[in-house]
Structure formats: C-alpha cells, structure tokens
Write an enzyme that holds these catalytic residues in place. Structure first.
Site, PDB file in Angstrom:
ATOM      1  N   ASP B  65       1.343   1.831  -4.463  1.00 26.43           N
ATOM      2  CA  ASP B  65       2.211   2.597  -3.423  1.00 26.43           C
ATOM      3  C   ASP B  65       1.377   3.205  -2.402  1.00 26.43           C
ATOM      4  O   ASP B  65       1.476   3.104  -1.177  1.00 26.43           O
ATOM      5  CB  ASP B  65       3.423   3.425  -4.235  1.00 26.43           C
ATOM      6  CG  ASP B  65       3.946   4.413  -3.120  1.00 26.43           C
ATOM      7  OD1 ASP B  65       4.832   3.853  -2.425  1.00 26.43           O
ATOM      8  OD2 ASP B  65       3.587   5.531  -3.335  1.00 26.43           O
ATOM      9  N   GLU B 133       4.382  -3.543  -5.841  1.00 24.06           N
ATOM     10  CA  GLU B 133       3.523  -2.332  -6.003  1.00 24.06           C
ATOM     11  C   GLU B 133       2.202  -2.497  -6.799  1.00 24.06           C
ATOM     12  O   GLU B 133       1.111  -2.070  -6.480  1.00 24.06           O
ATOM     13  CB  GLU B 133       4.270  -1.252  -6.079  1.00 24.06           C
ATOM     14  CG  GLU B 133       5.162  -0.579  -4.846  1.00 24.06           C
ATOM     15  CD  GLU B 133       5.707   0.605  -5.084  1.00 24.06           C
ATOM     16  OE1 GLU B 133       6.208   1.341  -4.189  1.00 24.06           O
ATOM     17  OE2 GLU B 133       5.930   1.107  -6.317  1.00 24.06           O
TER      18      GLU B 133
END
Lengths: 245, 245
Positions: B65, B133
């Site tokens: 992320d 992610e």
C-alpha cells in the site's frame, strides 16, 4: 545536525550560497537546483511557470509526504518483523506525525531559506514540517528514490527513530542515564544555556558532562528537550556499558 | 491482461508452476520466490517463521500500500503539473480506492494462488485488493523500488489510470464511441457472452465489432463493465481519428 545549523544560520538563500546550503542540509550534491528553489517558495510570491501553473512548495509537500511514508514503511517492515499491520501503521503515524515533522524542519533551520511575501513571524508551526516534506519531494525529483531514502535515513531514522521509545517502553533517556550514573558512581552534570542565535524561536543548548568530560551536546527549543536529546546521544554512546551486567 | 488470466487459470500454485505464474503476472523474473509465497499465504494457515513471527500476507499489504501510494503520487505529480495538493490527493485516492484495487487483483486472478484453510468462497471482495497490495510489497522486497514502479506502470497506470475519466470529464467511453460511430456512419455491435471459466464469480466477455471487424475485447464481472472496458480500448485505438475534426 547542530554543526550544520550553525554554519547555515549565518547564511541566507539570497546571498548566492543556496546551493551550498542545500548540499549541507541534504548531505550530497543537488543536481537540478530548481527543484529546491521551488521547495522554498511560498505561495505568497504568486510565482507561475511559463504556462501559468503555480510554482510553490505545496505540490512538493504532497510528493514528499508520499516518499516519506513509503520509506518509513519499508524501514519499519524490515526492522520489526514481529509487528503486525496495525502496529506498523501506528508506528509510522508516530514517525511522520505533524509534531515530529515540525521538529525535523525546525532543527534543520529550513525556515531560514523560505522566500515569501509574508513575514516569517506570521507563519504557524506547521511551516517547519511543510518545508521538510517539500524538501523530501525536491530530493526525489532531483536525485530519485535512492537518495531520498539516504536522506531520510540520515536525517530522520538515525537521529530520531527509536522503536523502543516510540513504543513507549523508554519514557526518558535522561532518567535511564542518571540511574546508570548513580549506580556506577559517575559524576554527571547537565550544563544548559540559552543559544537562540539567529533563530526566530528561543533555543537552548546543553552539554552533558560525565566525570568532568563533555560526552554529548544537544540543542532544542526547550531545556527539557535539549537535555533529553543529549541524554539519548550519551545513552547510545555508552549503550554497551549500560547494558553490561 | 486476459491472455495472462487465461494461461494462469489452468494452473494452481500447488503444481510447481508458481514461479512461472508469478513471472507472467509481474512481467519479469522473481529472484527470491519466498516473498511471493508469503504474499499468497492466508493467516488461516497459521504459518510462523523460525522465531515465531506470523508469516502471511497482511504485513506485505501494509508495505505494498505504501509503495503504491508513493508511485501513484509521483506519477500524478508529473502528469498533472496544474493540479494542486488537494487535487493530487483526491486523484490518488481514486486510483488506490478499495474498489479499484479489488478490480486489479480480480483481473489478475490472484485469488487462484492463495493458500488458505478457509474455502475461497468464504472470502469477501477485499481479498482481491489485499492480494494485489501484498504482491506489490513482495515485488518491492524482491526487486526494489524500480521494479515496483515498472509493475505498477504496466498493471495499474497504463491500463487503468485515465486522468480525464478520474476527473469525471469522461463519464462513459461507450457513449463517446457510439456517438462517434453514428456520426461516421460506422456499423457497430457489442457481442456479449458469459465467460466465467474457472472463476468463483460470474464473468462476461465482450467483443466490440466496428464495420464487421473485432476492434476490441474485454472481460469483466458485469456486462456493463465489460462493454465499458472494450469501449475504452477501442477509444484509445481510434483516438487520433475520433479527435480529428
């Protein structure tokens, strides 16, 4: 950090030494100085590029904040293999907190280089952190991610990021250090004096003496902070001895 | 993307082809396959490393992320020199929205590679974005920032990031395309059929015919999405013609 600050405080970015000043702050040679100029341009100057886009440090803050977040994320990921997602998120937000960024920007004396139509005394506290973020953004544009990482390691992680302290396990390095000195029968003394220099804000410097030798120096905006900083430096210098049984 | 999906859908990570599958997904050779193994390890397996730390993809989500955010930030900063801090922040949050990340993970078929003690049908929608992610995090650990950037450019920015659409200026590529076809008296037809394959979710494929030629294909979880995707692809293929007066 203090050495840099002292050298820098006698200069301004108008005297042609902006390049040198930046090099001293970032720790390596800038390539495209334009990026750093923008990082210190306040919106009040209303500068524009050739096609009318605003030229000031606000966009660079966005970029620098993103770089800072990812570099600190990677550092914490590697440093704390036992920390879960929630822990890592919490720790990162402590490192990149507004308060902490303001402290970093203030300690580097970044405000001395701002070009603005507003008097410096009118800026709020956040100017320090904003300039710090913008500087990180400028480094990214100028020298890429690797140098950005290098800068953050030198200027954020090494001097400020202490996992134990962030976790709240170490409340005060001063008390740790005093406890150790007393146990070992070392004489110690915190010599504090005002050292505001050319800063807008009042500053204090401290020399920490142990057994008649200065073992650490620090400078900060309060006596308590300066003492804590010096204690932390001394703590790390003596860590092996302190932790020996 | 569809080609990759089709090749991959006939494999699982248990058949020894995990390395090849990852290479196909990321577009370059993995070096340390361990990172990718962790990126597809669900917490339900309760895996631990030698000193008892959890080994599953949740920590990698945090890392990925952060990388995604900084890479998209730099892309937007360079791409939209007229966008201020608020604009850049808003645009980034659209690109890295949960919905968008789920779409990316789903399109790459990442769920096919998860190792878990929980049946796949029990996972919510967010598993797709979480795996995406985590994969970005694994790429960062394995090959560094540059390769991470390369992956995100190929898999996120090129196929999905369209500044005009994100800004809401282009609501529907389908309507743009139909309008153009009608003006130019081109015959057009959206041929839609179900193409669920080995997916858990129902999928639709679409062939977009213009003047008796297939000009674009797409596949998605709804008819409307598949048509829009194909329209967008066709739009870009004909952009020069469409924008000519």
């Amino acid at each position: 950090m203090n050495v840099i600050r002292n050298i820098l405080s006698s200069r301004s970015n108008k005297d042609g030494n902006f390049f040198d000043a930046i090099q001293l702050i970032i720790g390596f040679k800038p390539k495209v100085i334009k990026h750093y100029k923008i990082a210190f341009t306040h919106r009040s100057l209303n500068r524009k590029d050739a096609i009318g886009n605003d030229l000031n440090y606000e966009r660079l803050e966005f970029l620098g904040d993103a770089m800072l977040s990812s570099i600190i994320a990677a550092y914490l990921y590697n440093e704390v293999p036992g920390g879960d997602e929630g822990y890592l998120t919490k720790m990162r937000s402590k490192v990149v907190s507004r308060k902490h960024l303001n402290e970093l920007g203030r300690d580097l004396g970044l405000i001395n280089y701002v070009e603005s139509n507003v008097p410096k005394s009118h800026f709020g506290q956040n100017i320090h952190g904003n300039l710090f973020e913008a500087l990180v953004g400028a480094i990214y544009l100028d020298r890429g991610y690797k140098y950005c990482e290098k800068f953050i390691e030198q200027r954020v992680i090494k001097p400020y990021v202490d996992i134990e302290q962030l976790e709240g396990k170490v409340i005060s390095y001063k008390s740790l250090l005093i406890e150790w000195c007393q146990k070992q029968k070392h004489k110690f003394n915190y010599e504090v004096y005002e050292d505001t220099g050319k800063d807008e804000l009042k500053h204090f410097a401290v020399k920490l003496w142990i057994n008649n030798k200065v073992v650490a120096k620090a400078r900060a905006t309060s006596k308590k902070k300066a003492e804590e900083k010096a204690s932390k430096r001394a703590y790390y210098a003596f860590q092996a001895k302190i932790n020996a049984k």
